[in-house]
Motif scaffolding. Structure first.
Motif, short mmCIF file in Angstrom:
data_model
loop_
_atom_site.label_atom_id
_atom_site.label_comp_id
_atom_site.label_asym_id
_atom_site.label_seq_id
_atom_site.Cartn_x
_atom_site.Cartn_y
_atom_site.Cartn_z
N UNK A 173 38.46 -32.59 53.12
CA UNK A 173 38.70 -33.86 53.80
C UNK A 173 38.71 -34.98 52.77
N UNK A 174 39.79 -35.74 52.76
CA UNK A 174 40.00 -36.79 51.77
C UNK A 174 40.18 -38.13 52.46
N UNK A 175 39.83 -39.20 51.77
CA UNK A 175 40.16 -40.53 52.26
C UNK A 175 41.66 -40.76 52.16
N UNK A 176 42.23 -41.52 53.09
CA UNK A 176 43.65 -41.88 52.94
C UNK A 176 43.89 -42.59 51.61
N UNK A 177 45.07 -42.38 51.04
CA UNK A 177 45.41 -43.10 49.81
C UNK A 177 45.66 -44.58 50.09
N UNK A 233 43.76 -46.73 45.21
CA UNK A 233 43.19 -46.39 43.91
C UNK A 233 44.08 -46.88 42.78
N UNK A 234 45.37 -46.60 42.88
CA UNK A 234 46.31 -47.01 41.83
C UNK A 234 46.43 -48.53 41.77
N UNK A 235 46.43 -49.19 42.93
CA UNK A 235 46.50 -50.65 42.91
C UNK A 235 45.23 -51.25 42.31
N UNK A 236 44.10 -50.57 42.52
CA UNK A 236 42.86 -51.05 41.90
C UNK A 236 42.90 -50.99 40.39
N UNK A 237 43.63 -50.00 39.84
CA UNK A 237 43.76 -49.89 38.38
C UNK A 237 44.70 -50.98 37.86
N UNK A 238 45.87 -51.12 38.46
CA UNK A 238 46.85 -52.09 37.98
C UNK A 238 46.46 -53.52 38.34
#
Length: 809
Positions: A680-684, A733-738
């Motif tokens: 079970x994963x969090x939505x991206x 996650x990716x937006x948090x990096x950029x």
């Protein structure tokens, strides 16, 4: 205390930016009563494909920049005019590589050669000129207008007009008289080099029934990004490094553009006209257009050459005539576009070594020693053929029809070599020296359609319009991609089809997929004219984008995605024709939209992955405050959000998985004895997340004042554009990096003099030397390379002087 101090500084800078424009507006209001203004001129468009119409009579959301406006705003190319189109957003890697979006219909994952087609169609006269990796960067001179049609235009314009259409309409040969003009410009970029522009045209009648029009331009854009000296050491190699000193150069991202256009118009008789034309352009760009903030302002460290060449030719034929009372138009065109790229790829190489020791464990030389660095040599060969035959009934009839047949074929011959100097021969792709990865593919996208729109004047004031487009698409991709035969990789030569047959110089074929679709989209609209100056309309319309095939084995094809638009708009003129105010409110549902991401092994994969709703308002105003003072501007308010959770994969039924948490199953099909494992994963991206690229608020304002200095006509102009904050990526996650891309303002000013046929103008672009973040990106997956992003920005403050002269009519 420090935070408070910085905030005060930022507010002060913002106030400085606004001050000149605020002063101009106050001057306009103070002087508006002093002079009686003439009515605004009529803006002519051809958006409905039934001949010329007044912009105010067309029940569509259209913003048109005519010849005078293009010259007034110093618009030369795509980056210039898109600033003044509030409904348009874009991402860009440099000239010729802009990805265009309208009304917030953007997922942010487009642009890969093996990915989705664009959602906005760009036309040069009658032919679409969009390609997967970016539209043509056409130099704009002797252009009648640029039309931006917001919202789905699929009924008349078809595929890749899902969210809107931008049309560049050139001036046509005119047999009524001789005319000519030329312009010469010199400019200098703050902290950079100098540039120039030379352009001109001549229109020559060939008797009473024919004329030829010739146009040419040569342009040099100054560089402003420095490639500085530096070194980079690969972590796992025991000290192996590269040094950029040999390629260090100031202002290394200059551009040279030359082009020409020729058109011939022949009136065969009173009813039939033939117009053949050809347009060509060569653009060579050096350096890169994204700088590295970790290195410094407008600075990068590059260890391999970066350059691109974009060479294209468009040939077109338009035949217009009448059969009885019917207007008949045939428009056919071909486009050949050749693109070549050299690109440094060391950031990718460095970070993969940092996280996985690639350079010492896998990418070694013949002695087993480590390697460092990577670079790309790319070649793209596009061909496009399009034909359209349409008929229309007289525009003055109560019942009117326009419709026809359309077909096009796009070919994309793709070659990309990812190279590492001194790579071990055993690791090379067979027959390709030093090539660790080869993409050698041939892509064909075919479309056929029958379309029509029927309008009926229910009363003298109320008109109903219905439209439909039936389409077929046939999209295929064949070829090779991947590594050499490493013995443990499932990509490349390990996946060769048998029997093994070379593919266009590649070792074999690993890809051969085709997707065929057929469907239809529709449109309904009601418009009501209160009088000659005021109209409202309501529209329901659909747009589509064709599906395609995924490269990775085991992934299903992605299907066409559809956009449904509900819109209420108005076209109004007030104050005895001195004030024009147009706008629209809209709500759009984007169903199962195509989303591209970098999957395993850095391969782009596309899924029909999510749902979104986009609501907004767009408006533009033009006000002749006096007979010599003009104020114009536009705004777009756009609210975008996911209406389901985005998990990033499909469920067992092939539908986008949107449950929260997201159940992901690891399925080992090769071993039936191994049980499947579900985690079970969090939505991206969670339901309610904003879509990337498009800001909530975008606006522009221009003030132009004319006056006399002795016997000279004079003017000044001030323009400011604002772009709000935008997400860089859909995924959290990716937006948090950029990081979010911050808001910005850009201001331009000009001052000019004219007498008889001469004019001279002094202009300043990006007057306050801002560093807007047009696009922030990483060289590979954000989780790997996103910690060293690149930022594409506007050129720094540019000061220029332009001299122009006109002859004849």
């Amino acid at each position: 205390m420090q935070r408070s101090k910085n905030r005060k500084i930022r507010l002060s800078q913002s106030a400085v930016v606004r001050a000149p424009l605020a002063s101009a507006i106050l001057l306009a209001l103070a002087s508006a009563h002093a002079q009686e203004a003439a009515p605004l001129g009529e803006v002519i468009v051809t958006a409905q494909k039934r001949g010329e119409q007044s912009l105010q009579d067309v029940p569509l959301s259209i913003l048109a920049l005519d010849t005078a406006k293009l010259a007034e705003l110093h618009i030369n190319d795509f980056d210039d005019y898109v600033k003044f189109l509030p409904s348009v957003s874009y991402q860009t890697f440099g000239p010729g590589y802009a990805l265009v979006y309208m009304r917030g219909v953007a997922s942010g994952g487009d642009g890969n050669h093996s990915g989705s087609q664009p959602s906005v169609g760009i036309y040069l006269d009658e032919q679409p000129i969009t390609t997967i990796q970016g539209a043509l960067d056409v130099h704009l001179y002797d252009v009648a207008r640029v039309e931006a049609l917001a919202g789905p235009q699929g009924t008349l314009y078809g595929a890749s007009s899902q969210a809107g259409t931008i049309r560049i309409i050139t001036n046509k040969p005119d047999s009524s008289g001789f005319s000519a003009a030329y312009g010469l410009e010199g400019n200098v970029v703050s902290g950079g080099d100098s540039g120039y522009l030379a352009e001109g045209y001549v229109n020559v009648p060939l008797g009473e029934k024919a004329a030829v029009r010739l146009v040419g331009w040569a342009r040099h854009d100054a560089g402003y990004i420095d490639n500085v000296s530096g070194t980079r050491t690969w972590p796992s190699t025991g000290g192996l490094f590269l040094d950029s000193t040999a390629l260090a150069e100031k202002n290394f991202n200059d551009i040279d553009t030359v082009g020409a256009r020729a058109a011939l118009r022949i009136d065969l008789n009173d009813n039939w006209t033939v117009t053949p034309s050809v347009m060509m352009q060569n653009q060579e760009a050096n350096g890169v257009f994204g700088y590295d903030p970790l290195i410094g302002d407008l600075k990068v460290i590059k260890f391999y050459p970066d350059n691109s060449k974009d060479d294209w030719v468009q040939a077109a034929l338009t035949i217009e005539g009448k059969i009885g009372s019917l207007d008949v138009v045939y428009a056919g065109a071909t486009l050949d576009r050749d693109g070549d790229v050299d690109a440094d790829y060391t950031v990718y190489s460095y970070f993969y070594d940092y996280f996985s020791s690639y350079s010492s464990l896998y990418l070694v030389d013949d002695s087993g020693g480590p390697t460092a660095g990577q670079f790309i040599q790319g070649s793209d060969r596009y061909k496009r053929y399009s034909h359209e035959l349409r008929i229309s009934t007289p525009a003055d009839k109560r019942l009117r029809f326009v419709g026809g047949l359309f077909t096009q074929r796009q070919e994309h011959d793709i070659q990309q070599r990812y190279l590492i100097d001194n790579l071990a021969a055993a690791l090379e792709v067979t027959g390709w020296d030093d090539t660790v990865w080869l993409t050698k593919q041939f892509r064909v996208d075919k479309d056929e359609a029958a379309f029509g729109e029927l309008s009926y004047d229910i009363t003298d004031q109320l008109t109903a319009t219905g439209g439909v487009r039936f389409f077929k698409s046939d999209n295929s991709m064949t070829g090779f991609f991947g590594y050499g035969d490493w013995g443990f990789s499932s990509n490349g030569e390990a996946a060769c089809f048998t029997p093994i047959v070379p593919f266009r110089g590649a070792p074999c074929t690993t890809l051969a997929n085709t997707v065929k679709e057929d469907d239809h989209i529709s449109k309904l609209s009601l418009s009501y004219k209160f009088d000659d100056d005021r109209m409202i309309y309501a529209t329901w319309s659909e747009g589509f984008r064709p599906g395609g095939t995924n490269r990775r084995a085991g992934l299903p094809p992605y299907l066409a995605d559809f956009l449904t638009n509900y819109e209420v708009g108005w076209k109004t003129t007030w104050a005895d024709g001195r004030l024009r105010f147009n706008g629209a409110l809209f709500s759009q549902d984007w169903k199962d939209f195509q989303y591209a991401l970098l999957g395993a092994n850095g391969l782009t994969e596309i899924n029909n992955a999510a749902q979104a709703r986009i609501q907004g308002l767009e408006a533009d105003v033009t006000w002749a405050a006096t007979d010599r003072l003009m104020i114009s501007g536009g705004i777009a308010l756009t609210d975008t959000k996911l209406t389901d959770n985005y998990c990033g994969f499909l469920d067992q039924n092939g539908r986008p998985e949107s449950r929260n948490p997201c159940p992901f199953t690891f399925d080992d099909d090769d071993d039936p004895l191994t049980p499947d494992i579900t985690v079970l994963l969090d939505p991206q991206a969670f339901k309610g997340t904003e879509l990337p690229v498009t800001p909530k608020f975008k606006a522009n304002l221009t003030v132009r004042q004319e006056f006399n200095i002795g016997s000279f006509e004079a003017w000044w102009r001030a323009s400011v554009v604002h772009q709000g904050k935008r997400r860089a990526d859909l995924r959290d996650f990716e937006n948090g990096i950029l990081g979010d891309q911050p808001s910005y303002e850009l201001a331009d000013f000009s001052l000019g003099l004219a007498k008889d046929s001469y004019s001279v103008e002094l202009f300043v672009s990006n007057a306050f030397d801002e560093r807007p973040v047009l696009y922030r990106f990483s060289q590979c997956a954000e989780a790997v390379c996103g910690f060293e992003p690149f930022v594409v920005t506007s050129p720094p403050r540019t000061i220029g002087l332009k001299f122009s002269q006109k002859f004849g009519n």
